[in-house]
Structures are given as structure tokens and as C-alpha cells.
Write a protein that holds these residues in place. Structure first.
Motif, PDB file in Angstrom:
ATOM      1  N   ARG A   1       0.796  -1.124  -0.028  1.00 40.87           N
ATOM      2  CA  ARG A   1      -0.104   0.248  -0.185  1.00 40.87           C
ATOM      3  C   ARG A   1       0.820   1.381   0.023  1.00 40.87           C
ATOM      4  NH1 ARG A   1      -2.436  -3.625   3.369  1.00 40.87           N
ATOM      5  NH2 ARG A   1      -4.617  -4.189   3.139  1.00 40.87           N
ATOM      6  N   MET A   2       0.853   1.852  -1.047  1.00 38.98           N
ATOM      7  CA  MET A   2       1.386   3.178  -1.384  1.00 38.98           C
ATOM      8  C   MET A   2       0.729   4.310  -1.982  1.00 38.98           C
ATOM      9  SD  MET A   2       5.564   2.070  -1.877  1.00 38.98           S
ATOM     10  CE  MET A   2       5.084   0.941  -3.242  1.00 38.98           C
ATOM     11  N   PRO A   3       0.946   5.348  -1.984  1.00 37.90           N
ATOM     12  CA  PRO A   3      -0.131   6.494  -2.629  1.00 37.90           C
ATOM     13  C   PRO A   3       0.377   6.447  -3.933  1.00 37.90           C
ATOM     14  CG  PRO A   3       1.757   7.690  -1.560  1.00 37.90           C
ATOM     15  CD  PRO A   3       1.784   6.055  -0.952  1.00 37.90           C
ATOM     16  N   GLY A   4      -0.627   6.789  -4.925  1.00 35.21           N
ATOM     17  CA  GLY A   4      -0.125   7.083  -6.360  1.00 35.21           C
ATOM     18  C   GLY A   4      -0.331   5.534  -6.840  1.00 35.21           C
ATOM     19  N   LEU A   5       0.585   5.273  -7.541  1.00 32.61           N
ATOM     20  CA  LEU A   5       0.763   3.807  -8.063  1.00 32.61           C
ATOM     21  C   LEU A   5       1.359   2.973  -6.726  1.00 32.61           C
ATOM     22  CD1 LEU A   5       1.180   2.385 -10.943  1.00 32.61           C
ATOM     23  CD2 LEU A   5       3.461   2.366 -10.745  1.00 32.61           C
ATOM     24  N   ASP A   6       0.447   1.822  -6.315  1.00 31.59           N
ATOM     25  CA  ASP A   6       0.604   0.993  -5.258  1.00 31.59           C
ATOM     26  C   ASP A   6       1.692  -0.072  -5.746  1.00 31.59           C
ATOM     27  OD1 ASP A   6      -0.734  -0.867  -6.610  1.00 31.59           O
ATOM     28  OD2 ASP A   6      -2.673  -0.608  -5.640  1.00 31.59           O
ATOM     29  N   GLY A   7       2.183  -0.859  -4.753  1.00 29.95           N
ATOM     30  CA  GLY A   7       3.011  -1.691  -4.780  1.00 29.95           C
ATOM     31  C   GLY A   7       2.660  -3.036  -5.844  1.00 29.95           C
ATOM     32  N   LEU A   8       1.454  -3.291  -5.968  1.00 25.70           N
ATOM     33  CA  LEU A   8       0.824  -4.182  -6.895  1.00 25.70           C
ATOM     34  C   LEU A   8       0.890  -3.921  -8.165  1.00 25.70           C
ATOM     35  CD1 LEU A   8      -2.283  -5.571  -5.145  1.00 25.70           C
ATOM     36  CD2 LEU A   8      -0.319  -6.898  -5.213  1.00 25.70           C
TER      37      LEU A   8
END
Length: 221
Positions: A56-63
Motif C-alpha cells: 500500500r503506497m500512494p499513487g501507483l501502489d506496490g501491486l
């Protein structure tokens, strides 16, 4: 030297991982990213051996970032391990399907983190029994008629047998004991199956075992 890229939007998390990894002989943190876009750009620029990627990260997430990395033939040598707060994160299944080589909980023990880095770069996968059961449960919930994976017919009977055992979560040592062969022989069969099926690593081999119907939910026992 194993080069690692840390991707997490929490500065303290990155700092903790960096301090631990940089203190290990043979490992260095090549770069840090605060979101998926930055991680993707740095992977293309720095070509690390391994990315520790927060889900879970802002913008483009890790997945999404992981899918772009694993889907780029030019980055085939870059391994991705997802970072999550809980072992049974709802996105673990999707992370493995996205091409991740496994996952680590953020509060993992330091020695386990170091072992994991070496294991994944060596071509192994981080699939604990708990995660294997989680994957099986997801396949059971989402299963349709299995479609034969491309190349499955090229496997020998022994390679298919070994792939099925990988699918139910057995290690090379456990497979060796089950089949009464050496661990090296078991590892060789696993490696040949991966090559024939175009699997990036052991995690993807587990997914293919279920998607092809070679292993069915409930076989883990």
C-alpha cells in the motif's frame, strides 16, 4: 554484492530496513522509493537484484508497480518481495499472481529478513505454510475449469509429481524425503519444471500448479 531497493511510503520503515541491510556483508541498499512510480523509475535506472515493495503506497501502489516490473522482459532478473503489515493480507494472493517472489511482514525478525534476501536472489520463494494455505483458499473460492499451462505437456512424470508437491507447500528437502531422492535431485526437478513452464520462481510455480489443475484445493490436508 546483492543490491536492494526499498520501496515504502514510511520513512522510518525504510530507515530501519536500510540500517539492517547495509550492516550485512554482501548486501547494500542501492536506492529508496516512497511510491510505486519512483520505485519503477529507480528499478529501471539502478537495476537492483531485489525490491522490497510495500503493498500500500500512494499513487501507483506496490501491486501495480510489481506487475510492471515482472512484465518487463528487460527486468527479468529483478526479484520483488512484497512488504505487508499482516501475514494474511488480503492482497497477498494478488501479489503472488502479479509476479512477486513472496512476502515479508514488516516486523519480521532481522535474521529472517537477511535470510529472505539471500533466498529470493538465489531463486527460492518466500511461501510459508500459512501463505500456501491462503493461496489454496483463494483458488478454491475463485476456481473455474483449470486450463493447462503452456508447456505442462513437456514435463516428465517425475517433474509433474515434483511440481504438485511444490504446489502443496513442500520444500526441496521435504520433496526429497517423500520421493526418496537427494535434495539436489529434487531441486533439479523443480528448476527444470520452472524453465519448461517459464516460471520466474517457485512462487509462480505454485500458482501454475493450481491454475493448471495439477493440484486441487484441499490436497494440502
Amino acid at each position: 554484492m546483492i543490491r536492494v531497493l526499498l520501496a515504502d511510503d514510511q520513512v522510518l520503515v525504510r530507515a530501519g530496513f536500510r540500517a539492517l541491510l547495509d550492516a550485512q556483508p554482501g548486501i547494500e541498499v542501492a536506492a529508496e522509493a516512497a511510491d510505486g512510480e519512483e520505485a519503477l523509475a529507480l528499478v529501471r535506472e539502478r537495476r537492483p537484484d531485489l525490491v522490497l515493495m510495500d503493498i500500500r503506497m500512494p499513487g501507483l501502489d506496490g501491486l501495480a508497480a510489481t506487475r510492471r516490473i515482472t512484465g518487463d522482459p528487460g527486468l527479468a532478473d529483478v526479484k520483488v518481495v512484497m512488504l505487508t503489515t499482516f501475514e494474511l493480507d488480503e492482497y497477498v494472493f494478488e501479489a503472488i499472481r502479479s509476479g512477486a517472489s513472496g512476502f515479508l511482514v514488516k516486523d519480521t525478525e532481522p535474521e529472517e529478513l537477511v535470510r529472505a534476501v539471500h533466498a529470493v536472489v538465489a531463486g527460492d520463494a518466500l511461501l510459508s505454510p500459512g501463505v500456501t494455505r491462503r493461496l489454496i483458499a483463494e483458488f478454491a473460492a475463485r476456481s473455474k475449469e483449470p486450463a493447462a499451462a503452456a508447456g505442462l505437456a513437456e514435463l516428465t512424470d517425475r517433474e509433474r509429481e515434483v511440481m504438485a508437491l511444490v504446489g502443496i507447500g513442500l520444500s526441496n528437502e521435504e520433496i526429497a524425503r517423500r520421493l526418496v531422492v537427494s535434495p539436489l535431485t529434487a531441486k533439479t526437478h523443480v528448476s527444470r519444471a520452472m524453465v519448461k513452464l517459464g516460471a520466474r520462481d517457485r512462487a509462480q510455480l505454485v500458482v501454475l500448479a493450481y491454475e493448471s489443475g495439477l493440484v486441487r484445493p484441499g490436497w494440502l490436508g
